[in-house]
Design an enzyme around this catalytic site. Structure first.
Site, PDB file in Angstrom:
ATOM      1  N   ARG A   1       0.732  -0.930  -0.309  1.00 16.86           N
ATOM      2  CA  ARG A   1       0.074   0.083  -0.322  1.00 16.86           C
ATOM      3  C   ARG A   1       0.747   1.257   0.157  1.00 16.86           C
ATOM      4  NH1 ARG A   1      -5.287  -2.259   1.750  1.00 16.86           N
ATOM      5  NH2 ARG A   1      -4.645  -4.518   3.804  1.00 16.86           N
ATOM      6  N   SER A   2       1.047   1.984  -0.668  1.00 15.22           N
ATOM      7  CA  SER A   2       2.138   3.078  -1.483  1.00 15.22           C
ATOM      8  C   SER A   2       1.769   4.358  -0.815  1.00 15.22           C
ATOM      9  CB  SER A   2       2.617   3.078  -2.989  1.00 15.22           C
ATOM     10  OG  SER A   2       3.332   4.364  -3.016  1.00 15.22           O
TER      11      SER A   2
ATOM     12  N   ASN B   1     -10.504  -1.307  -3.231  1.00 13.69           N
ATOM     13  CA  ASN B   1     -10.649  -0.333  -3.427  1.00 13.69           C
ATOM     14  C   ASN B   1      -9.610   0.820  -3.237  1.00 13.69           C
ATOM     15  OD1 ASN B   1     -13.261   1.501  -3.031  1.00 13.69           O
ATOM     16  ND2 ASN B   1     -14.149   0.260  -1.903  1.00 13.69           N
TER      17      ASN B   1
ATOM     18  N   ILE C   1     -10.009 -10.688  -0.531  1.00 13.89           N
ATOM     19  CA  ILE C   1     -10.496 -11.195  -0.030  1.00 13.89           C
ATOM     20  C   ILE C   1     -12.152 -10.721   0.610  1.00 13.89           C
ATOM     21  CG2 ILE C   1      -8.803 -13.287   1.181  1.00 13.89           C
ATOM     22  CD1 ILE C   1      -9.352 -11.708   3.638  1.00 13.89           C
ATOM     23  N   ASP C   2     -12.463  -9.058   1.039  1.00 15.93           N
ATOM     24  CA  ASP C   2     -13.727  -9.041   2.013  1.00 15.93           C
ATOM     25  C   ASP C   2     -14.334  -8.545   0.571  1.00 15.93           C
ATOM     26  OD1 ASP C   2     -11.924  -8.092   3.991  1.00 15.93           O
ATOM     27  OD2 ASP C   2     -11.645  -5.651   3.255  1.00 15.93           O
TER      28      ASP C   2
ATOM     29  N   GLY D   1     -12.649  -8.228   8.074  1.00 16.16           N
ATOM     30  CA  GLY D   1     -13.770  -7.867   6.683  1.00 16.16           C
ATOM     31  C   GLY D   1     -13.466  -6.648   7.448  1.00 16.16           C
ATOM     32  N   ARG D   2     -12.615  -5.199   7.445  1.00 17.84           N
ATOM     33  CA  ARG D   2     -13.204  -3.714   8.124  1.00 17.84           C
ATOM     34  C   ARG D   2     -13.491  -3.108   7.554  1.00 17.84           C
ATOM     35  NH1 ARG D   2      -7.302  -1.921   5.923  1.00 17.84           N
ATOM     36  NH2 ARG D   2      -8.250  -2.605   4.093  1.00 17.84           N
TER      37      ARG D   2
HETATM   38  O1  F6P Z   1      -8.780  -5.907   2.416  1.00 19.97           O
HETATM   39  C1  F6P Z   1      -7.856  -6.905   2.758  1.00 19.97           C
HETATM   40  C2  F6P Z   1      -8.039  -6.722   4.462  1.00 19.97           C
HETATM   41  O2  F6P Z   1      -7.810  -8.336   4.437  1.00 19.97           O
HETATM   42  C3  F6P Z   1      -9.186  -6.667   5.192  1.00 19.97           C
HETATM   43  O3  F6P Z   1     -10.249  -7.664   4.958  1.00 19.97           O
HETATM   44  C4  F6P Z   1      -8.207  -6.682   6.236  1.00 19.97           C
HETATM   45  O4  F6P Z   1      -8.249  -4.963   7.485  1.00 19.97           O
HETATM   46  C5  F6P Z   1      -7.367  -5.398   5.788  1.00 19.97           C
HETATM   47  O5  F6P Z   1      -7.021  -5.686   4.552  1.00 19.97           O
HETATM   48  C6  F6P Z   1      -5.996  -5.330   6.960  1.00 19.97           C
HETATM   49  O6  F6P Z   1      -4.754  -5.314   5.861  1.00 19.97           O
HETATM   50  P1  F6P Z   1      -3.237  -5.260   6.791  1.00 19.97           P
HETATM   51  O7  F6P Z   1      -2.972  -6.538   5.863  1.00 19.97           O
HETATM   52  O8  F6P Z   1      -2.454  -4.097   5.714  1.00 19.97           O
HETATM   53  O9  F6P Z   1      -3.497  -5.695   8.054  1.00 19.97           O
END
Ligand code: F6P
Length: 324
Positions: A72-73, A103, A127-128, A171-172
């Site tokens: 994520r940049s 997104n 995955i969401d 699932g944020r």
């Molecule tokens: O968007 C996918 C996801 O797995 C979400 O369900 C979760 O909240 C988030 O990414 C976690 O992100 P990271 O791997 O940056 O902690």
């Protein structure tokens, strides 16, 4: 179009490799050169790019994660970062992009496309399953099955010990994984960010269960639930129900992001990867390829980002009915 780039960005999802494979093999078939961009927008800014051939994607259809890596940049959110990315693409003669992600990925692609006019077509990989414009996203089916496998195992021990388990799934901002894994796993209750389930309702469900001689219960809590994490929900419940109630919490976390993609995800990813590529060749830009009612469709990034993808609230009602 003679030369394109492909990248994965944001949270990885099982099936991303099958999607990359479809893009690369499709490009070879259509006589287009394809460059792999590592680590999403970070690699675009750093010029971390390599030429891919048909053999570059051999033996990856079954592998989880992404061979192109993901990130994520923050830098791509700045005009300076995007200028560096554009200069690198220009120097390589890359005329179009395939973005595999969610997104955040498509928000970046839309801004970049508006600024520099490089056509981009997206393939939904998260995955969401929270993207408007497709019934399912790449990785969702595998994540649900991974969560389900854990729920089944926890049910065995919950039942042996007469315990209440709060299981947190990912699932944020989205309850899709929670609902599907909850229904398949026979959960007593599913808590999702889209619909508030007050603590009083959780207590009520548990008490009703006890009154019907239920000795163990499984409650699925989506990560983004308004009442808090599974641990926080469990802590609130503990003070409100029988103090002898035996409560445990399990957070499934990133286990849901890894693993071998299901057959469904591999097929979906192949269709979406090729669909995105052929859309790009046909002149589509700033759109996401999706599959709705088994038909390939293209939805503007603006809509995939802006429009909500509502959950089916009737499924929550079903959870209640089936757990009596
Ligand atoms: O968007 C996918 C996801 O797995 C979400 O369900 C979760 O909240 C988030 O990414 C976690 O992100 P990271 O791997 O940056 O902690």
């Amino acid at each position: 179009m003679k030369r394109i780039g492909v990248f994965t960005s944001g949270g990885d999802a099982p099936g991303m490799n099958a999607c990359i494979r479809a893009v690369v093999r499709g490009a070879c078939y259509h006589g287009i050169e394809v460059f792999g961009i590592r680590r999403g927008y970070s690699g675009m800014i750093a010029g971390d790019v390599y030429k891919m051939e048909s053999h570059s994607v051999s033996n990856i259809v079954q592998r989880g994660g992404t061979i192109l890596k993901s990130a994520r940049s923050k830098e791509f959110m700045t005009p300076e970062g995007r200028k560096k990315a554009y200069d690198n693409l220009q120097a390589l003669g890359i005329e179009g992009l395939i973005a595999i992600g969610g997104n955040g990925t498509f928000t970046g692609a839309m801004i970049f496309g508006n600024e520099y006019g490089i056509p981009t077509v997206g393939a939904p990989g998260t995955i969401d399953n929270d993207l408007y414009g497709t019934d399912y996203t790449i990785g969702f089916d595998t994540a649900v099955n991974t969560a389900l496998d854990a729920i089944d195992r926890i049910r065995d021990t919950a039942s042996s010990h007469d315990r209440i388990f709060f299981i947190e799934v990912m699932g944020r901002d989205s309850g899709y994984i929670a609902i599907q894994s909850g229904i398949a796993g026979g959960a007593e209750l599913v808590m999702v960010p889209e619909v508030l389930t007050p603590i009083s309702q959780v207590v009520e469900t548990l008490k009703q269960g006890w009154s019907r001689s239920k000795s163990s219960s499984i409650i699925i809590v989506a990560e983004g639930d308004e009442e808090g994490s599974a641990q926080e929900v469990a802590d609130k419940i503990k003070v409100q129900v029988d103090e002898n109630a035996d409560i445990r919490v399990t957070t499934l976390g990133h286990t849901q992001r890894g693993g071998t993609p299901s057959a469904y995800d591999r097929i979906l990813a192949s269709r979406l990867g090729l669909g995105a590529l052929e859309g790009l060749i046909a002149g589509q830009k700033n759109v996401m390829a999706g599959i709705i009612n088994n038909e390939l469709v293209y939805t503007p990034f603006e809509d995939t980002i802006r429009l909500p993808k509502p959950i089916n609230e009737d499924l929550l009602r079903m959870v209640k009915i089936l757990s009596v």
